[in-house]
Each structure stands twice: as C-alpha cells, then as structure tokens.
Design a protein around this motif. Sequence first.
Motif, PDB file in Angstrom:
ATOM      1  N   THR A 367       0.472  -1.032  -0.068  1.00 30.76           N
ATOM      2  CA  THR A 367      -0.197   0.210   0.376  1.00 30.76           C
ATOM      3  C   THR A 367       0.848   1.086   0.255  1.00 30.76           C
ATOM      4  O   THR A 367       0.418   2.390  -0.821  1.00 30.76           O
ATOM      5  N   LEU A 368       2.075   0.793   0.821  1.00 29.72           N
ATOM      6  CA  LEU A 368       2.935   2.243   0.684  1.00 29.72           C
ATOM      7  C   LEU A 368       3.913   2.441  -0.216  1.00 29.72           C
ATOM      8  O   LEU A 368       3.721   3.454  -0.882  1.00 29.72           O
ATOM      9  N   ALA A 369       4.245   1.855  -1.369  1.00 27.47           N
ATOM     10  CA  ALA A 369       4.609   1.491  -2.446  1.00 27.47           C
ATOM     11  C   ALA A 369       3.605   2.006  -3.655  1.00 27.47           C
ATOM     12  O   ALA A 369       4.289   2.903  -4.876  1.00 27.47           O
ATOM     13  N   THR A 370       2.678   1.533  -3.782  1.00 29.14           N
ATOM     14  CA  THR A 370       0.995   1.752  -4.744  1.00 29.14           C
ATOM     15  C   THR A 370       0.882   3.180  -5.082  1.00 29.14           C
ATOM     16  O   THR A 370       0.922   3.650  -5.861  1.00 29.14           O
ATOM     17  N   PRO A 371       1.141   4.677  -4.279  1.00 30.37           N
ATOM     18  CA  PRO A 371       0.714   5.980  -4.732  1.00 30.37           C
ATOM     19  C   PRO A 371       1.445   6.662  -5.946  1.00 30.37           C
ATOM     20  O   PRO A 371       1.230   7.481  -5.941  1.00 30.37           O
ATOM     21  N   ALA A 372       3.480   5.950  -5.136  1.00 32.08           N
ATOM     22  CA  ALA A 372       4.204   6.676  -5.964  1.00 32.08           C
ATOM     23  C   ALA A 372       3.687   6.473  -7.298  1.00 32.08           C
ATOM     24  O   ALA A 372       4.266   7.185  -8.046  1.00 32.08           O
ATOM     25  N   LEU A 373       2.888   5.647  -7.593  1.00 31.25           N
ATOM     26  CA  LEU A 373       3.091   4.919  -9.057  1.00 31.25           C
ATOM     27  C   LEU A 373       1.506   5.553  -9.434  1.00 31.25           C
ATOM     28  O   LEU A 373       1.165   5.459 -11.038  1.00 31.25           O
ATOM     29  N   VAL A 374       0.833   5.795  -8.608  1.00 29.07           N
ATOM     30  CA  VAL A 374      -0.622   6.254  -8.984  1.00 29.07           C
ATOM     31  C   VAL A 374      -1.420   7.652  -9.086  1.00 29.07           C
ATOM     32  O   VAL A 374      -1.421   8.068 -10.033  1.00 29.07           O
ATOM     33  N   LEU A 375      -0.642   8.546  -8.096  1.00 32.78           N
ATOM     34  CA  LEU A 375      -0.871  10.103  -8.518  1.00 32.78           C
ATOM     35  C   LEU A 375      -0.782  10.761  -9.153  1.00 32.78           C
ATOM     36  O   LEU A 375      -1.547  11.459 -10.021  1.00 32.78           O
TER      37      LEU A 375
END
Length: 448
Positions: A367-375
């Motif tokens: 979950t913590l690594a996902t936002p960097a790729l989604v934002l």
Amino acid sequence: MPLLIVAIGVLLLIILIMGFKLNTFVSLIIVSFVVALSLGIPMKDVVHSIESGLGGTLGHIGLIFGLGAMLGRLIADAGGANRIANTLIEKFGEKRIQWAILFASFIVGIALFLEVTIVLLVPIIFSIAKELKVSIVKLGLPMVTAALAAHAFLPPHPGPIAVAAEYQANVGMVLIYGIIVAIPTVIIAGIFYPKLAIKIVPTAFTREGSASFGVQKTFKLEETPGFGISVFTALFPVILMALGAIVDMTQPALGFKDNSFIVFIRFIGTSSTAMLLSVLLAVYTMGLRRRIPVKDLMESCSSAVNALGMLLLIIGGGGALKQVLVDGGVGDYIAKLFEGTSMSPILFAWIVAALLRICLGSGTVATLATPALVLPLISTMPDVNLALVTLATGAGSAIASHVNDAGFWMVKESLGMTLKEAFGTYTILSTIVAVSGLVFTLILSVFV
C-alpha cells in the motif's frame, strides 16, 4: 527503463527477504539505495530522498499508529475483547455461530491490528470449537476474514491511514466508505466461501488447531467490562471520525457556514484527535472505572508501543522506497504511459497494489509503494474520489496471501492446517476479499 528498474528492485527485495532471510526493514533500505542510484538520482541527494520518505510517512501516521496500539492493548488487557466475543456468540446462538464470530471479529478488528486480533481471538475460538464439537477452521475463517478486511479498509489501521495521507484523502470518508465496502465483502468471504472451501479442501475442516498457539490471559466473565461499554470504547474513534466526515459531506450540500460547533466537531473528528480522545476514554472505562491502578494501565500502553518498533521501521522503509520512486521520476514515466488512458484510477490503484502484494508479501509495504505509481495518473483527473482510490489500494493489498506473508503463516499454524490446506482456504479467501473489495468500491463510485 524506469519500469525495468522497479521490477529489478522488487525482485531484489524478494531475494533479500525470502532468499537471504534478511530483515524486511534492512532489505527495504538496501533496495531503496539501489533503485535510487539506478534511476539516476544524484549521490548527494539519495540519502535525503530516503530520509524524507521515511520521515514523511512516519511523521503523519506515527501518532495515530501508536495511539491505536495503546487503545487496542487497553481493551484487550481489560478483557473487553473477550466480553465482546463471548456476548455476541451467546446472543447469536449455536446455529449462527459463524455470524457471531464474524461480527465480533469485525468490531474487535477495528481497534486491533491483524496479528493481534488473531492472537487474541484464537483461544476463544478454540474453546467454542471444543464445546460445540465443530472444526476450528470453520470458526477461524470468519475471524481472519473480518480481521483482514478491517486491516485493509478501515482507519486507524496503518495501511489505510498511510495511503489516505499519501493521496490526501479524507480519513473520515475512507472510514465510512470502508465500512460500506467491508460489510458485504466479509459476508461473501467469511460466511459463503467456507461452505465452498469444505468441498475444495475437506481435510482442512478436520483440523483441531494448534493448542499452544495464542495462549493468553484468561478472564472470568464477571471480571471483564460490560459489553456495551466495551463496544463503545472500541468503536469510539470510528464514531468521532464518522462525525467529522458527516460534517464534511453535509456542509457543502446544505450550504451552512462554519461556526464554533462545526469547527469543534471537525477538530475531534480528525484521526489524531479521535485516537487521543479514545485512548483517554479507554484509560477510564477499561481501567480507572474498574479501579485498576494508573501504573498498570501505563504498562499496557508501554508494552503496546514497544511491540511496534520494527513494524514502524518497516512502514518507514516502505515510505523511503516510495519517495525514491517519486524522486526518480517513475511516477511521471507511468503518467506518460497512461496519458489519455480511459482506465479507472480505482482499477489502476488496485492492480498496482495487488502486483506489489503478491511479489512482496507485506500488504502494508504494498500500500505504501502504490501511491508513488498512481498519483501522477490521478493528478491528470481532477474529479477522482481519493477516498475510493484509497480503498482500492487497500483491497489490492489483501490479495493472494501466501508463503511470503507473515499473516499466512500465522493463520496456517494457529488453525493447524497443512500448506495445501492453507492455500485452499486463506489464500483464496484473501483473494476474494481483494476482488470483492474492488467490485464494491467500483459500485460505490457510481453513487458518490
């Protein structure tokens, strides 16, 4: 090239954790350095990027995480969790015992972390299974379903809190939407799937569990707090955050201006304030009201926080890796790849989180690594509901729990299953939670 570097980084992380048995936090930091240099971040900026990612992640969730652990421990040590479970089981009756365990586990799971919920409730389920002469697995699957759903969808759990902060989503809205999504999800995975699982892996339902697992303090029912006050204390942060979210939802629609009362509700409805007030309430209801010395209560709080040390570092390490991906331009690269795409950001967040979860094992790290790729993709879509993207990320992070997930081994060992049986029950069950969570989030997106 950026995506290839990310793939190599993920592979390296898997090798370090599973192959070399290296500590997860140390592995995350090593991979963060390797990925940062590979992405071309100047050497003089690498350490700053890692430190800012670690500090930025822990800076927001550290307070909530610590207070949440204290709240859970105070309720558990006072016997409040036992009271909730036993009362609901008694009220629901033998025929609806799975519903009772599902409901009790969901309430307890809101206040307690996944592993703590399992350790706390397994001994209770053992005694019920022996008394009713039913399989421990039949009762254990609803319990782990509710705990997993709360862990994936509901603040104050670390994943939803941290991801909401990264997306800048309203935590109160994440909580309300999370409950709406979690309820049908846990019914499908925790009640209906076990009926199918008994046909897929019938041997699992002959197990008696591990009697030595999860041994904890036993309580006489008269020694525990009342059912009503135990439930109220466990759900108090949920009530406060929901109040704040309701104000945020209704104010624009009704068009009334801020006043002292609205500002106060919004203040107590913020996650940090809600958790602090909840801990203070628990100190009174679970302790002082029952004439337990303050010293003993503070020992419970201290032991809860002491147990968090490594978990906090792992969460910080996940934040460091996330920041390296941001500073290295991976997010911008993905945004260009998906420029003009019609893919739903909810679906995209779920896919990214699911892939990371399958590879890394840790739902929190995924979950913590996902936002960097989604934002970067979200930034091109101004009307995206960030609370729903947060839930989709949490849903993806629950998928396919298997041998690289500590929770998988905890469930397998506590319920006494073989590896094959654990795959046929918990791995599939966690996948149903993930897929159902996505489906209900997409349905909810039509109405909100």
